[in-house]
Design a protein around this motif. Structure first.
Motif, PDB file in Angstrom:
ATOM      1  N   HIS A  63       0.869  -1.180   0.000  1.00 35.66           N
ATOM      2  CA  HIS A  63       0.000   0.000   0.000  1.00 35.66           C
ATOM      3  C   HIS A  63       0.900   1.222   0.000  1.00 35.66           C
ATOM      4  O   HIS A  63       1.922   1.241   0.692  1.00 35.66           O
ATOM      5  N   ARG A  92      -8.734   0.653  -2.269  1.00 39.05           N
ATOM      6  CA  ARG A  92      -7.901  -0.404  -1.693  1.00 39.05           C
ATOM      7  C   ARG A  92      -6.594   0.149  -1.121  1.00 39.05           C
ATOM      8  O   ARG A  92      -5.916  -0.527  -0.367  1.00 39.05           O
ATOM      9  N   GLU A  93      -6.254   1.416  -1.456  1.00 37.09           N
ATOM     10  CA  GLU A  93      -5.036   2.034  -0.929  1.00 37.09           C
ATOM     11  C   GLU A  93      -5.253   2.646   0.459  1.00 37.09           C
ATOM     12  O   GLU A  93      -4.327   3.134   1.076  1.00 37.09           O
ATOM     13  N   ARG A 158       2.699   3.057   6.655  1.00 38.52           N
ATOM     14  CA  ARG A 158       2.115   2.264   5.563  1.00 38.52           C
ATOM     15  C   ARG A 158       1.268   1.133   6.127  1.00 38.52           C
ATOM     16  O   ARG A 158       1.680   0.426   7.048  1.00 38.52           O
TER      17      ARG A 158
END
Length: 197
Positions: A63, A92-93, A158
């Motif tokens: 990601h 989805r990120e 992240r």
């Protein structure tokens, strides 16, 4: 009539010179220099440029990281938010602002008190590679920065990854061009800060 046509042709400077000649005044070269230098006085005197490398990671689930850049004073208070890269819409990120608290240092010192998005500060996440943010001294993010010692703070977090915080000390405003580098080890690569007077 002569004065009006001169002003329309040469602007206020022509009007000033012709008016002085018309009334018998003598213009000293220094007077002309002062009149023309006022145009240049409005130009910003310094620039701050930060280049952030987001490393390409060989992981099974990747990601894009959320990244915050801000300036901290000597009391570790936020003097200016430079930029925050995060997922501006759910995907989805990431889920927008949901993961901003993972930028722990920035969130505690500034983020939780802001209503996102912030104009000129909020921006989308970045892919691996080098990314540059350049600000002039008259940018609203730097305009109220008093002369003194500061730290450029760079924090990355992240999803399904780690978190990293880097610091670059600097003096504002710069008296000479200087570049400061720091190397990340996990979520950040090389980060450079260039200051130009």
């Amino acid at each position: 009539m002569q004065t009006v046509s001169t002003m329309s042709k040469y602007g206020w400077f022509g009007f000033l010179v012709c008016g002085a000649v018309w009334f018998g005044d003598i213009l000293h070269p220094a007077s002309i220099a002062v009149a023309t230098s006022s145009v240049h006085a409005a130009e910003p005197a310094a620039h701050l440029e930060a280049t952030v490398e987001i490393p390409r990671l060989n992981v099974s689930e990747y990601h894009r990281p959320y990244v915050a850049l801000w300036i901290a004073d000597q009391d570790r208070q936020v003097a200016a938010n430079i930029t925050v890269w995060y997922q501006l819409a759910g995907s989805r990120e990431g889920e927008g602002t949901k993961w901003l608290p993972d930028l722990r240092q920035w969130w505690r010192r500034s983020g939780r008190g802001l209503e996102m998005p912030v104009d000129g500060v909020s921006a989308a996440t970045r892919p691996p590679g080098e990314h540059t943010v350049k600000l002039a001294a008259d940018d609203k993010r730097l305009a109220e920065l008093a002369p003194g010692q500061y730290d450029l703070m760079i924090e990355a977090s992240r999803e399904v990854g780690g978190r990293e915080l880097l610091t670059i000390p600097f003096t504002w405003p710069p008296r000479k061009t200087q570049t400061h580098d720091v190397q990340g080890t996990t979520e950040l690569g090389k980060v450079s800060l260039t200051l130009t007077p």
